[in-house]
Design a protein around this motif. Structure first.
Motif, PDB file in Angstrom:
ATOM      1  N   ASN A  97       0.836  -1.191   0.000  1.00  0.00           N
ATOM      2  CA  ASN A  97       0.000   0.000   0.000  1.00  0.00           C
ATOM      3  C   ASN A  97       0.870   1.239   0.000  1.00  0.00           C
ATOM      4  O   ASN A  97       2.067   1.163  -0.229  1.00  0.00           O
ATOM      5  N   LYS A  98       0.253   2.362   0.277  1.00  0.00           N
ATOM      6  CA  LYS A  98       0.980   3.628   0.178  1.00  0.00           C
ATOM      7  C   LYS A  98       1.575   4.052   1.515  1.00  0.00           C
ATOM      8  O   LYS A  98       1.756   5.236   1.766  1.00  0.00           O
ATOM      9  N   TYR A 158       0.883   7.096   6.235  1.00  0.00           N
ATOM     10  CA  TYR A 158       0.167   6.690   5.036  1.00  0.00           C
ATOM     11  C   TYR A 158       0.066   7.884   4.102  1.00  0.00           C
ATOM     12  O   TYR A 158      -0.525   8.911   4.449  1.00  0.00           O
ATOM     13  N   THR A 193      -1.443   8.657   1.186  1.00  0.00           N
ATOM     14  CA  THR A 193      -2.695   9.161   0.616  1.00  0.00           C
ATOM     15  C   THR A 193      -3.444  10.060   1.584  1.00  0.00           C
ATOM     16  O   THR A 193      -3.915  11.131   1.226  1.00  0.00           O
ATOM     17  N   THR A 194      -3.554   9.583   2.829  1.00  0.00           N
ATOM     18  CA  THR A 194      -4.423  10.279   3.777  1.00  0.00           C
ATOM     19  C   THR A 194      -3.655  11.194   4.705  1.00  0.00           C
ATOM     20  O   THR A 194      -4.249  11.811   5.586  1.00  0.00           O
ATOM     21  N   ASP A 236      -5.424   2.445   4.757  1.00  0.00           N
ATOM     22  CA  ASP A 236      -5.937   3.408   3.778  1.00  0.00           C
ATOM     23  C   ASP A 236      -7.259   4.025   4.199  1.00  0.00           C
ATOM     24  O   ASP A 236      -7.937   4.666   3.421  1.00  0.00           O
ATOM     25  N   SER A 237      -7.657   3.790   5.455  1.00  0.00           N
ATOM     26  CA  SER A 237      -8.945   4.290   5.908  1.00  0.00           C
ATOM     27  C   SER A 237      -8.763   5.448   6.888  1.00  0.00           C
ATOM     28  O   SER A 237      -7.665   5.964   7.057  1.00  0.00           O
ATOM     29  N   ALA A 292      -9.743   9.823   4.873  1.00  0.00           N
ATOM     30  CA  ALA A 292      -9.916   9.034   3.655  1.00  0.00           C
ATOM     31  C   ALA A 292     -11.385   8.961   3.266  1.00  0.00           C
ATOM     32  O   ALA A 292     -11.734   8.979   2.093  1.00  0.00           O
ATOM     33  N   TYR A 306      -5.013  12.871  -4.512  1.00  0.00           N
ATOM     34  CA  TYR A 306      -4.604  11.535  -4.926  1.00  0.00           C
ATOM     35  C   TYR A 306      -3.459  11.614  -5.920  1.00  0.00           C
ATOM     36  O   TYR A 306      -3.259  12.645  -6.569  1.00  0.00           O
ATOM     37  N   GLU A 340      -4.087   3.245  -6.175  1.00  0.00           N
ATOM     38  CA  GLU A 340      -4.408   3.900  -4.903  1.00  0.00           C
ATOM     39  C   GLU A 340      -5.922   3.925  -4.717  1.00  0.00           C
ATOM     40  O   GLU A 340      -6.612   4.639  -5.434  1.00  0.00           O
ATOM     41  N   LYS A 369      -9.601   4.824  -3.637  1.00  0.00           N
ATOM     42  CA  LYS A 369     -10.180   6.106  -3.222  1.00  0.00           C
ATOM     43  C   LYS A 369     -11.534   5.819  -2.605  1.00  0.00           C
ATOM     44  O   LYS A 369     -12.455   5.392  -3.279  1.00  0.00           O
ATOM     45  N   THR A 399     -10.855  -3.320   3.568  1.00  0.00           N
ATOM     46  CA  THR A 399     -11.255  -1.929   3.783  1.00  0.00           C
ATOM     47  C   THR A 399     -12.509  -1.609   2.977  1.00  0.00           C
ATOM     48  O   THR A 399     -13.429  -0.953   3.466  1.00  0.00           O
TER      49      THR A 399
END
Lengths: 763, 258
Positions: A347-348, A362, A364-365, A410-411, A415, A422, A442, A444, A726
């Motif tokens: 993951n990111k 993380y 993304t978030t 990722d939550s 998010a 993104y 990724e 969303k 998730t």
């Protein structure tokens, strides 16, 4: 004459209640109480179940130390691990690999056969996690590719990992004999890129070597050198770190003064400088301590010497045609200078730290999943491929194994509800896209477009349904002949029980294509019919009473319906003519002038035109909602005491005045209930929106584009969602939101309804 | 104050009027002249048709399905069944008070001005003036003047009935129809309403349906006795109660039947 009454003294039993009556009464009291309690328990149970499913989305990562293993006294250059985190390795300067077995806690040094007897001191190494290949560089200007060749066999669910490393022969690269300070290796399968940073006599140079695999009919084929490049001139300043994306078509170099240079390999096989930027240029100390690609290789993570932490992503800047790096995320500052930065293949997430500070973040978030002060000073770290273990190497050469429990990195609030930048996007967005074409996609999970879609669908349905349903209810209850009312009402009630999948099917297969072709006709009818109806009403009231008296009150529709039907047909047929006059535009495909609303709308408004659009949904969902609102509102209107109507009539009010001034206000509580139950139905409606909206989670009010609602989202995605993932939990969150939304609407409606009922209660 | 000019003796002229609810005939060839600015009472046992006749005077029976009428009724010389007549304007001329008080779920003020509002009158001054005049006319002003904007439903039963009277006279109709206006009221409220009727007859022609014979004697000038849909006797109240011409009338007013 009269029979004498029985004497009270002799017949006392007359007044006693029968045993069975009392018993039944008690039994029914208990049964009803029990039933009520069960209903409340069931609803509450469903709520709790959903809550329980959703809860883990908001938990932070948990990291606990499992064990630590002391390593022999030697210098190590790299730390790598198998996907289970069970058998990490380190590369020693003499070319041997040291494997540490988690289960036994024992280390074993395995010699690697480079096919070369001469000893080479390994001074730099880089791991390409995706290909599980290690590129090593030596003090005398050579490189080799090493593969740990992990094999894992699961025995009774416990993975047993073994490794049998192999390597390619050392080959010269770059400046002959110059010491390799840093090496980077990109491998897209077809083409490989090895880039080295070398130093000779205090002069730094960067060289690249492109390898291509020649496929032969027999066997795997062999790598052949496709090109060598000297990149030193393209990089301004003294480089200190080089990175290559796993696609092997570019180089990112950072220099000692904190400048990042991004070079791309053009189709002719030449490196071109694409961008040069200073990620921490705004800070006093712009030097970069650590840098690496985020999983997916479109984002770069930088850690500044001062502890600042930023993420830059490749995207098309507004108006630009080349993808360049721009800052997308900023993380809280670390207290110390970061010394390691590791990413994962899952993951990111990335782990950044220095000294005893470690922070799992993380990208993304912008969330910190875990942060701790370690009881040791870590010099290097690695996250296992399954994102289940973190390994730290400390300055006393102990290897620490940590369990990482973070099922939903990722939550989180941001998010699910926040605006997020993104990867690849040129601005922050609310977006829903749960799956993509590749592993490094990724996800969303923004619920905002779905909530928006729910509101949009509901709004268009209500715009269509409310006027029709309420006016129909008013007409039926106040003006229509009672005998006809007895036919109309049950018919509408049957309509309410039509399965919505049938309506959805009809909408998707018949209505949507019909509407798509006949928008101008529809426009004419929508505008024309209400005007015609109002005009007819006025005309009728102006007719002399001698003419009107032939039509009994309550049967005016006999005159009215044929006129409206005829007019509707005429307006519908006029549609194409109207289109050829009003909606002429240039066909973007052929460049010819065409009269077509489907081209006219995007050309004039800039908004898109889809066949499955809100108009179709509003129309069809309206059909599902109309009977509900109609039935309840009609009941409420009919239940207004006749005495009030008579009183109003006796005051000289007309039927319309009576209806509007007395009947509607008095029935307002009931009408309101009908509206709210209709609204609840529209919010929760699933099959019609699944079939007729196109399910596009976009956020625009454009009537000719689709939408995706919370309920449709659950129906569409739940079959594809892995259990406890998730996505799975996010879908449950959507369900919880629907639950709360309906609960809120109903509660609000009930409060308002009570208020209205109090205000307009009759004697 | 000048004594008003004597009214027409045949202000409301009912001519051979019959009325049917579906197949059931409720009124048989009624023929009577109701004088202007006097109180005319209709008495008779339940189901005798007196309320039906009253409700025909402003064509409220039009609202009931499946009814039909024969004969004619003239108000001030004009037939109310003339197709040229707009029922709505007819009802504006003829106010009505019902057996059960039926105030609208609105404020006291809005209840009274309702007939004006539906007639398109929205001038604040006119409405305020009407409320005061009507409430004074209905002897309710002192009790209601401080709570004009409270709900009409907060009033007592007697007050509500007087409010309905105030509403009925708000738009100054020519005729006031009262359908057993005191049947649900206590004696004190009844006395107030009866005093009110006395006052109102100076201005309006009043037709009242009552079960209460004392009430008829106390407040009416003329009385009609109905029995089984027929008008048995119609003359001055004094005469009916002291010296009825028909045996049935005598039996009824002396309480032998009904």
């Amino acid at each position: 004459m009269a029979t004498p009454l029985p004497s009270h003294a002799t017949d006392r039993k007359r007044f006693e209640t029968g045993v069975w009556t009392l018993w039944t009464d008690r039994l029914m009291t208990v049964v009803i109480k029990f039933g009520g309690a069960m209903v409340i328990t069931a609803v509450f149970g469903i709520f709790l179940f959903i809550l329980f499913q959703v809860f883990p989305l908001f938990l932070a990562a948990r990291v606990t130390e499992l064990k630590s293993v002391p390593l022999p006294d030697a210098k190590f250059t790299i730390l790598g691990v198998d996907e289970w985190g069970a058998k990490p390795f380190l590369v020693k300067p003499d070319g041997k690999m040291l494997f540490v077995d988690f289960a036994t806690g024992k280390e074993s040094a395995v010699p690697v056969d480079f096919g070369d007897s001469a000893p080479h001191e390994i001074t730099a190494a880089a791991i390409n996690k995706r290909e599980q290949k290690i590129a090593v560089g030596t003090a005398d200007g050579k490189y080799a590719l090493v593969s740990p060749d992990y094999k894992s066999v699961a025995v009774d669910g416990v993975p047993s990992v073994s490794a049998s490393p192999s390597a390619s022969a050392f080959k010269d690269i770059g400046v002959p004999g110059a010491k390799v300070l840093d090496i980077a290796y990109g491998d897209s399968g077809a083409q490989k890129l090895v880039v080295v940073l070398q130093e000779m006599d205090g002069k730094k140079s960067v060289s690249a070597l492109q390898l291509k695999r020649k496929h032969s009919l027999l066997g795997k084929g062999a790598d052949e050198i496709a090109g060598t490049f000297d990149l030193t001139a393209l990089i301004p300043g003294r480089p200190d770190n080089i990175l290559v994306p796993s696609t092997g078509d570019g180089v990112v170099a950072t220099t000692e003064d904190g400048t990042v240079t991004y070079l791309g390999l053009d189709p002719e096989g030449k490196f071109q400088p694409l961008q040069s930027f200073r990620p921490f240029g705004d800070l006093g100390d712009a030097r970069i301590a650590v840098a690496d690609f985020l999983f997916g290789d479109v984002s770069l993570i930088f850690g500044a010497v001062g502890g600042e932490n930023r993420v830059f992503s490749l995207f098309y800047p507004k108006g630009g045609s080349v993808r360049l790096f721009g800052q997308t995320h900023e993380f809280p500052k670390l207290a110390c200078r970061p010394t390691y930065l590791v990413t994962t293949l899952r993951n990111k997430a990335f782990l950044i730290g220095g000294r005893n500070e470690a922070s799992l973040r993380y990208a993304t978030t912008e969330a910190i999943r875990w942060q701790a002060d370690l009881p040791f000073t870590a010099t290097n770290a690695v996250i296992s491929g399954k994102y289940a273990r973190i390994l730290f190497l400390d300055d006393e050469r102990r290897l620490h194994f940590f369990a990482l429990d973070d099922p939903h990195p990722d939550s989180g609030w941001k998010a699910l509800f926040g605006k997020i930048w993104y990867e690849g996007a040129s601005e922050k967005k609310w977006e829903w896209q749960s799956t993509g074409g590749s592993d490094d996609f990724e996800p969303k999970y923004s619920l905002i477009p779905l909530i928006f879609g729910t509101m949009k669908g509901t709004l268009y349905a209500m715009i269509f349904a409310v006027p029709i349903a309420l006016l129909a209810a008013l007409y039926t209850s106040q003006f229509l002949d009672p005998r006809l009312r007895g036919i109309v009402k049950p018919t509408m009630e049957i309509m309410a029980s039509l399965p919505s999948v049938v309506l959805g099917f009809l909408a998707a297969i018949y209505i949507a294509p019909l509407i798509e072709r006949q928008i101008p006709s529809l426009l004419l009818v929508t505008v024309g019919l209400p005007i015609a109806a109002a005009a007819f009403g006025w005309f009728w009231s102006e007719l002399p009473i001698q003419l009107r008296k032939f039509i009994r009150p309550g049967t005016e529709w006999l005159v009215f319906i044929p006129i409206l039907l005829g007019l509707g047909w005429i307006l519908w047929s006029l549609g194409p003519a109207f289109e050829s006059v009003a909606f002429v535009t240039t066909d973007p495909g052929t460049g010819k002038k065409v009269a077509d609303f489907r081209y006219w709308w995007p050309a004039v408004t800039g908004a898109s035109f889809d066949q499955r659009n809100s108009l179709v949904v509003g129309f069809m969902m309206g059909f599902a909602v109309i009977p509900i609102i109609f039935t309840i509102a009609e009941d409420a209107l009919s239940n207004v005491p006749g005495a009030l109507k008579t009183a109003s009539m006796a005051c000289g009010a007309s039927r319309w005045q009576t209806a509007m001034r007395i009947v509607v206000p008095t029935a307002s509580a009931g009408i309101f209930s009908g509206l709210m139950i209709g609204l609840g139905r529209a919010v929760g409606e699933t099959m019609i929106v699944v079939m007729a909206t196109g399910n596009t989670p976009i956020m625009e009010w454009n009537i000719f584009s689709g939408m995706r609602t919370l309920s449709a989202n659950i129906a569409v995605e739940l079959p594809e969602a892995p259990h406890a993932s998730t996505l799975y939990r996010t879908l449950f969150l959507g369900a919880l939101l629907l639950f709360l939304l309906t609960f809120a609407i109903n509660t609000l409606a009930e409060i308002l309804r009570q208020h209205l009922r109090e205000k307009y209660k009759t004697v | 104050m000048n004594e008003p000019a004597p009214g027409k003796p045949d202000y409301i002229k009912i001519q051979d009027f019959s009325f049917h609810y579906g197949s059931k005939q409720a009124l048989f060839d009624i023929r009577m002249d109701i004088p202007e600015r006097e109180v005319t009472a209709f008495i008779g046992p339940s189901g005798c048709g007196k309320s039906t006749l009253l409700r025909n005077l402003n064509r409220m029976n039009d609202l009931i399905e499946d009814t039909r009428s024969e004969g004619d009724i003239f108000v001030n010389g004009q037939s109310i069944y003339d197709p040229h007549i707009e029922v709505i304007s007819l009802r504006k001329r003829i106010g009505m008070v019902f057996q059960k008080s039926n105030p609208f779920p609105k404020s006291i003020y809005e209840n009274i001005v309702y007939p004006l509002r539906v007639a398109g009158q929205n001038s604040r001054a006119v409405l305020d003036e009407t409320v005061e005049r009507s409430l004074k006319g209905a002897a309710l002003w002192d009790e209601a003047k401080d709570r004009l904007h409270e709900s009409a439903l907060s009033m007592s039963g007697g007050q509500m009935q007087r409010l309905c009277i105030a509403r009925a006279i708000a738009n100054r109709p020519e005729i006031l129809l009262m359908d057993e206006p005191c049947s649900a009221l206590d004696p004190i409220a009844t006395v107030k309403v009866e005093e009110l009727i006395h006052e109102l007859k100076k201005e309006f022609t009043i037709v009242i349906v009552t079960h209460n014979m004392q009430q008829a004697t106390r407040c009416s000038d003329k009385t009609g006795f109905f029995y089984l849909g027929k008008l048995i006797e119609f003359s001055d109240t004094q005469k009916i109660f002291s010296n009825p011409a028909k045996k049935q009338t005598e039996d009824y007013i002396t309480g032998r039947f009904g």
